[in-house]
Enzyme design. Structure first.
Site, PDB file in Angstrom:
ATOM      1  N   ASP A  65     -23.505 -16.784 -13.986  1.00  0.00           N
ATOM      2  CA  ASP A  65     -22.898 -16.704 -12.663  1.00  0.00           C
ATOM      3  C   ASP A  65     -23.219 -17.979 -11.890  1.00  0.00           C
ATOM      4  O   ASP A  65     -24.050 -18.782 -12.324  1.00  0.00           O
ATOM      5  CB  ASP A  65     -23.314 -15.439 -11.899  1.00  0.00           C
ATOM      6  N   TYR A  67     -24.550 -20.836  -9.203  1.00  0.00           N
ATOM      7  CA  TYR A  67     -25.788 -21.053  -8.450  1.00  0.00           C
ATOM      8  C   TYR A  67     -25.666 -20.372  -7.099  1.00  0.00           C
ATOM      9  O   TYR A  67     -24.593 -20.342  -6.500  1.00  0.00           O
ATOM     10  CB  TYR A  67     -26.025 -22.551  -8.235  1.00  0.00           C
ATOM     11  N   PHE A  78     -22.962 -24.576 -14.614  1.00  0.00           N
ATOM     12  CA  PHE A  78     -24.074 -25.531 -14.729  1.00  0.00           C
ATOM     13  C   PHE A  78     -23.952 -26.738 -13.803  1.00  0.00           C
ATOM     14  O   PHE A  78     -24.875 -27.541 -13.705  1.00  0.00           O
ATOM     15  CB  PHE A  78     -24.249 -26.015 -16.178  1.00  0.00           C
ATOM     16  N   HIS A 187     -31.002 -20.645 -24.169  1.00  0.00           N
ATOM     17  CA  HIS A 187     -30.536 -21.150 -22.877  1.00  0.00           C
ATOM     18  C   HIS A 187     -31.332 -22.401 -22.513  1.00  0.00           C
ATOM     19  O   HIS A 187     -32.518 -22.509 -22.847  1.00  0.00           O
ATOM     20  CB  HIS A 187     -30.734 -20.071 -21.806  1.00  0.00           C
TER      21      HIS A 187
END
Length: 221
Positions: A65, A67, A78, A187
């Site tokens: 989702d 920031y 990202f 991740h």
């Protein structure tokens, strides 16, 4: 609020946009944006779709989702807006790019240049409330973005899917591995990057795959 996708995407997703769950999501978001602090700004919700036309998708990088900090999110997974400090996960992405490709990434965390080259920076959930990670999970975004992945898999050829972390890796079932390259690892978060992300060489592997199918590689700088 009315969801409007660029023409190149609308043609493939118009039926999904008209489903009852998407109409309910539109209603819920209209209320949320008028009463709470929601990110990204309304005009940036579909930035990934606007910056990367459907037929130009070469690489998909799936986030969870947006920031949830002030002025960070702008519709690309990202990525953060200019003048915003590069987040820890993106710093690790940059670190791997340097190691893998021997090129120097940008000093900014804005990944617009990737998007313009065909890197589709998709979050599974496209909105979030300020300071509350995951707050819009279950609102209806996930079925929509799952369909986006299915459509890319079905209608395109030779796309690279970068699936980082368990959440993203679970989406592999939506992708035809006979047509596309699926690369998985941990991740890039500081909590897990050292367990596989750093050293994964996904960026050079993605470009090698694209070149093997006569597609222009991505400049990861």
């Amino acid at each position: 609020m009315t969801f409007i996708l660029p023409d190149s995407w609308h043609a493939h997703l118009k039926n999904e946009l008209s489903k009852p769950y998407m109409l309910d999501l539109e209603t819920a978001l209209t209320h949320a944006y008028s009463t709470r602090d929601v990110h990204p700004a309304r005009e940036h919700i579909f930035s990934a779709f606007e910056m990367t036309p459907f037929r130009e998708v070469k690489v998909v990088i799936l986030g969870q989702d947006p920031y949830h900090g002030e002025n960070q999110a702008h519709g690309l997974s990202f990525s953060v807006q200019d003048e915003v400090k590069v987040p820890p996960s993106l710093r690790n992405i940059y670190k791997e790019i340097v190691s893998d490709t021997n090129t120097q990434p940008s000093e900014t965390g804005n990944l617009t240049r990737w998007a313009q080259q065909g890197v589709f920076l998709l979050n599974s959930t496209l909105t979030v409330e300020a300071g509350a990670a995951g707050s819009h999970h279950g609102w209806g975004w996930e079925p929509f973005t799952d369909e986006v992945i299915r459509v890319i898999s079905r209608e395109q050829k030779h796309v690279v899917f970068l699936l980082w972390g368990k959440f993203a890796q679970d989406k592999a079932k939506l992708i035809d591995a006979a047509k596309h390259l699926i690369l998985k690892t941990t991740h890039p978060s500081p909590l897990s990057a050292y367990r596989g992300f750093l050293g994964c060489k996904h960026f050079s592997k993605a470009n090698a795959f694209l070149q093997s199918h006569n597609r222009r590689p991505i400049e990861w700088t």
